[in-house]
Design an enzyme around this catalytic site. Structure first.
Site, PDB file in Angstrom:
ATOM      1  N   PRO A  38       0.789  -1.228   0.000  1.00  0.00           N
ATOM      2  CA  PRO A  38       0.000   0.000   0.000  1.00  0.00           C
ATOM      3  C   PRO A  38       0.822   1.279   0.000  1.00  0.00           C
ATOM      4  O   PRO A  38       1.860   1.368   0.653  1.00  0.00           O
ATOM      5  CB  PRO A  38      -0.827  -0.107   1.285  1.00  0.00           C
ATOM      6  CG  PRO A  38      -0.180  -1.162   2.100  1.00  0.00           C
ATOM      7  CD  PRO A  38       0.507  -2.091   1.147  1.00  0.00           C
ATOM      8  N   ASN A  39       0.310   2.232  -0.748  1.00  0.00           N
ATOM      9  CA  ASN A  39       0.825   3.604  -0.878  1.00  0.00           C
ATOM     10  C   ASN A  39       2.089   3.718  -1.728  1.00  0.00           C
ATOM     11  O   ASN A  39       2.497   4.822  -2.057  1.00  0.00           O
ATOM     12  CB  ASN A  39       1.057   4.237   0.511  1.00  0.00           C
ATOM     13  CG  ASN A  39      -0.235   4.352   1.289  1.00  0.00           C
ATOM     14  OD1 ASN A  39      -1.211   4.876   0.775  1.00  0.00           O
ATOM     15  ND2 ASN A  39      -0.263   3.822   2.502  1.00  0.00           N
TER      16      ASN A  39
ATOM     17  N   ARG B  96       5.087  11.850  -3.315  1.00  0.00           N
ATOM     18  CA  ARG B  96       4.856  12.370  -1.960  1.00  0.00           C
ATOM     19  C   ARG B  96       6.041  11.970  -1.074  1.00  0.00           C
ATOM     20  O   ARG B  96       6.705  10.975  -1.356  1.00  0.00           O
ATOM     21  CB  ARG B  96       3.584  11.767  -1.325  1.00  0.00           C
ATOM     22  CG  ARG B  96       2.300  12.070  -2.059  1.00  0.00           C
ATOM     23  CD  ARG B  96       1.740  13.442  -1.679  1.00  0.00           C
ATOM     24  NE  ARG B  96       0.408  13.636  -2.240  1.00  0.00           N
ATOM     25  CZ  ARG B  96       0.150  13.924  -3.507  1.00  0.00           C
ATOM     26  NH1 ARG B  96       1.133  14.034  -4.368  1.00  0.00           N
ATOM     27  NH2 ARG B  96      -1.093  14.088  -3.924  1.00  0.00           N
TER      28      ARG B  96
ATOM     29  N   TYR C 197      11.220   8.812   0.956  1.00  0.00           N
ATOM     30  CA  TYR C 197      11.220   7.762  -0.061  1.00  0.00           C
ATOM     31  C   TYR C 197      11.879   8.162  -1.380  1.00  0.00           C
ATOM     32  O   TYR C 197      11.928   7.359  -2.310  1.00  0.00           O
ATOM     33  CB  TYR C 197       9.779   7.287  -0.303  1.00  0.00           C
ATOM     34  CG  TYR C 197       9.142   6.726   0.945  1.00  0.00           C
ATOM     35  CD1 TYR C 197       9.624   5.547   1.508  1.00  0.00           C
ATOM     36  CD2 TYR C 197       8.094   7.372   1.584  1.00  0.00           C
ATOM     37  CE1 TYR C 197       9.061   5.028   2.670  1.00  0.00           C
ATOM     38  CE2 TYR C 197       7.522   6.863   2.744  1.00  0.00           C
ATOM     39  CZ  TYR C 197       8.016   5.695   3.278  1.00  0.00           C
ATOM     40  OH  TYR C 197       7.468   5.190   4.430  1.00  0.00           O
TER      41      TYR C 197
ATOM     42  N   ASN D 294       8.231  -5.548  -1.215  1.00  0.00           N
ATOM     43  CA  ASN D 294       8.137  -4.455  -0.258  1.00  0.00           C
ATOM     44  C   ASN D 294       6.663  -4.394   0.154  1.00  0.00           C
ATOM     45  O   ASN D 294       5.839  -3.827  -0.559  1.00  0.00           O
ATOM     46  CB  ASN D 294       8.573  -3.125  -0.872  1.00  0.00           C
ATOM     47  CG  ASN D 294       8.524  -1.998   0.159  1.00  0.00           C
ATOM     48  OD1 ASN D 294       7.951  -2.168   1.239  1.00  0.00           O
ATOM     49  ND2 ASN D 294       9.110  -0.864  -0.174  1.00  0.00           N
TER      50      ASN D 294
ATOM     51  N   ALA E 268       3.209  -0.994   4.692  1.00  0.00           N
ATOM     52  CA  ALA E 268       2.798  -1.106   6.095  1.00  0.00           C
ATOM     53  C   ALA E 268       2.273  -2.501   6.449  1.00  0.00           C
ATOM     54  O   ALA E 268       2.247  -2.864   7.630  1.00  0.00           O
ATOM     55  CB  ALA E 268       1.745  -0.048   6.399  1.00  0.00           C
TER      56      ALA E 268
ATOM     57  N   GLU F  36      12.877  -9.528   1.144  1.00  0.00           N
ATOM     58  CA  GLU F  36      12.078  -8.404   1.656  1.00  0.00           C
ATOM     59  C   GLU F  36      12.899  -7.123   1.531  1.00  0.00           C
ATOM     60  O   GLU F  36      14.068  -7.088   1.930  1.00  0.00           O
ATOM     61  CB  GLU F  36      11.746  -8.679   3.134  1.00  0.00           C
ATOM     62  CG  GLU F  36      11.003  -7.569   3.831  1.00  0.00           C
ATOM     63  CD  GLU F  36      10.762  -7.908   5.320  1.00  0.00           C
ATOM     64  OE1 GLU F  36      11.020  -9.065   5.733  1.00  0.00           O
ATOM     65  OE2 GLU F  36      10.342  -6.990   6.041  1.00  0.00           O
TER      66      GLU F  36
ATOM     67  N   HIS G 172      12.912  -2.800   2.072  1.00  0.00           N
ATOM     68  CA  HIS G 172      12.349  -1.530   2.534  1.00  0.00           C
ATOM     69  C   HIS G 172      13.229  -0.397   2.037  1.00  0.00           C
ATOM     70  O   HIS G 172      14.462  -0.448   2.210  1.00  0.00           O
ATOM     71  CB  HIS G 172      12.237  -1.500   4.058  1.00  0.00           C
ATOM     72  CG  HIS G 172      11.341  -2.582   4.548  1.00  0.00           C
ATOM     73  ND1 HIS G 172       9.973  -2.509   4.386  1.00  0.00           N
ATOM     74  CD2 HIS G 172      11.605  -3.783   5.096  1.00  0.00           C
ATOM     75  CE1 HIS G 172       9.447  -3.632   4.835  1.00  0.00           C
ATOM     76  NE2 HIS G 172      10.408  -4.417   5.271  1.00  0.00           N
TER      77      HIS G 172
ATOM     78  N   ARG H  21      13.395   4.238  12.505  1.00  0.00           N
ATOM     79  CA  ARG H  21      12.100   4.926  12.534  1.00  0.00           C
ATOM     80  C   ARG H  21      11.281   4.468  13.752  1.00  0.00           C
ATOM     81  O   ARG H  21      11.830   3.921  14.692  1.00  0.00           O
ATOM     82  CB  ARG H  21      11.384   4.682  11.194  1.00  0.00           C
ATOM     83  CG  ARG H  21      12.187   5.224   9.999  1.00  0.00           C
ATOM     84  CD  ARG H  21      11.472   5.033   8.685  1.00  0.00           C
ATOM     85  NE  ARG H  21      10.258   5.841   8.618  1.00  0.00           N
ATOM     86  CZ  ARG H  21       9.328   5.712   7.656  1.00  0.00           C
ATOM     87  NH1 ARG H  21       9.503   4.819   6.684  1.00  0.00           N
ATOM     88  NH2 ARG H  21       8.257   6.481   7.654  1.00  0.00           N
TER      89      ARG H  21
HETATM   90  O1  CA2 Z   1      10.616   1.824   3.760  1.00  0.00           O
HETATM   91  C1  CA2 Z   1       9.774   1.152   3.162  1.00  0.00           C
HETATM   92  O2  CA2 Z   1       9.913   0.753   2.009  1.00  0.00           O
HETATM   93  C2  CA2 Z   1       8.421   0.843   3.833  1.00  0.00           C
HETATM   94  O3  CA2 Z   1       8.064  -0.492   3.498  1.00  0.00           O
HETATM   95  C3  CA2 Z   1       7.419   1.831   3.263  1.00  0.00           C
HETATM   96  C4  CA2 Z   1       6.054   1.749   3.931  1.00  0.00           C
HETATM   97  C5  CA2 Z   1       6.174   1.820   5.442  1.00  0.00           C
HETATM   98  O4  CA2 Z   1       4.908   1.634   6.037  1.00  0.00           O
HETATM   99  C6  CA2 Z   1       7.137   0.768   5.975  1.00  0.00           C
HETATM  100  O5  CA2 Z   1       7.232   0.909   7.379  1.00  0.00           O
HETATM  101  C7  CA2 Z   1       8.506   0.944   5.351  1.00  0.00           C
HETATM  102  C8  CA2 Z   1       5.185   2.925   3.476  1.00  0.00           C
HETATM  103  C9  CA2 Z   1       5.060   3.037   2.009  1.00  0.00           C
HETATM  104  C10 CA2 Z   1       4.479   4.367   1.695  1.00  0.00           C
HETATM  105  O6  CA2 Z   1       4.966   4.736   0.435  1.00  0.00           O
HETATM  106  C11 CA2 Z   1       4.911   6.033   0.089  1.00  0.00           C
HETATM  107  C12 CA2 Z   1       5.717   6.402  -0.951  1.00  0.00           C
HETATM  108  C13 CA2 Z   1       5.725   7.699  -1.339  1.00  0.00           C
HETATM  109  C14 CA2 Z   1       4.909   8.636  -0.727  1.00  0.00           C
HETATM  110  C15 CA2 Z   1       4.094   8.237   0.313  1.00  0.00           C
HETATM  111  C16 CA2 Z   1       4.087   6.921   0.713  1.00  0.00           C
END
Ligand code: CA2
Length: 144
Positions: free
Chosen positions: A10-11, A18, A23, A73, A76, A97, A99, A106
């Site tokens: 997700p996201n 964003r 990221y 990846n 969340a 996996e 990230h 974090r």
């Molecule tokens: O660091 C990572 O790749 C995460 O898997 C990213 C997840 C986060 O919940 C994990 O704890 C770590 C969140 C992905 C959100 O992706 C976005 C990318 C760009 C803008 C907003 C959100």
């Protein structure tokens, strides 16, 4: 051709659009390009992203017959999804996996991963390079 599945949770469709301070500025299209470039000869990548847990589980099930490894990846869902871990436990080839951020620097809730209980390797904090490293590792393991 052997296929490596690059799964994103997700996201991650918002990558590059964003929160670039966490990221970065690159997008999922850039992830796909980097992963394709990281493949050894005879391998290809397929990239998928979903905001829905069940869709990710369906892709893992389908991948059992059609792929030689998964780079995931889970976003969340990493920290919450017993169901994705269970699906990965039905998948025999290697799972890496990834990230983008260094999750251990974090919030405490990001320090635990259900997926790590199944993953053969875990990469965090390497930015998008982590995906390419995951692809290289799967090429190595699938050729051994
Ligand atoms: O660091 C990572 O790749 C995460 O898997 C990213 C997840 C986060 O919940 C994990 O704890 C770590 C969140 C992905 C959100 O992706 C976005 C990318 C760009 C803008 C907003 C959100």
């Amino acid at each position: 051709m052997k296929t490596i599945l690059i799964l994103n949770g997700p996201n991650l469709n918002l990558l590059g659009k964003r929160q670039p301070h966490i990221y970065g500025h690159e997008t999922l299209e850039d992830v796909e390009r980097l992963c394709a470039a990281a493949c050894d000869e005879g391998f290809e990548v397929r990239l998928e992203q979903s905001n829905h847990e069940g869709r990710i589980i369906d892709w893992i099930h389908e991948a059992r017959e059609t792929t030689c490894g998964i780079v995931i990846n889970p976003g969340a869902f990493t920290h919450t999804s017993v169901a994705i871990m269970d699906a990965l436990n039905t998948y025999e080839p290697p799972v890496i996996e990834v990230h983008i951020s260094q999750v251990h620097k974090r919030e405490a809730f990001r320090h635990h991963s259900y997926v790590s209980l199944r993953a053969d390797g875990v990469i965090a904090g390497f930015g998008l390079d982590g995906y390419a490293a995951g692809v290289r590792r799967i090429c190595r393991l699938a050729s051994a």
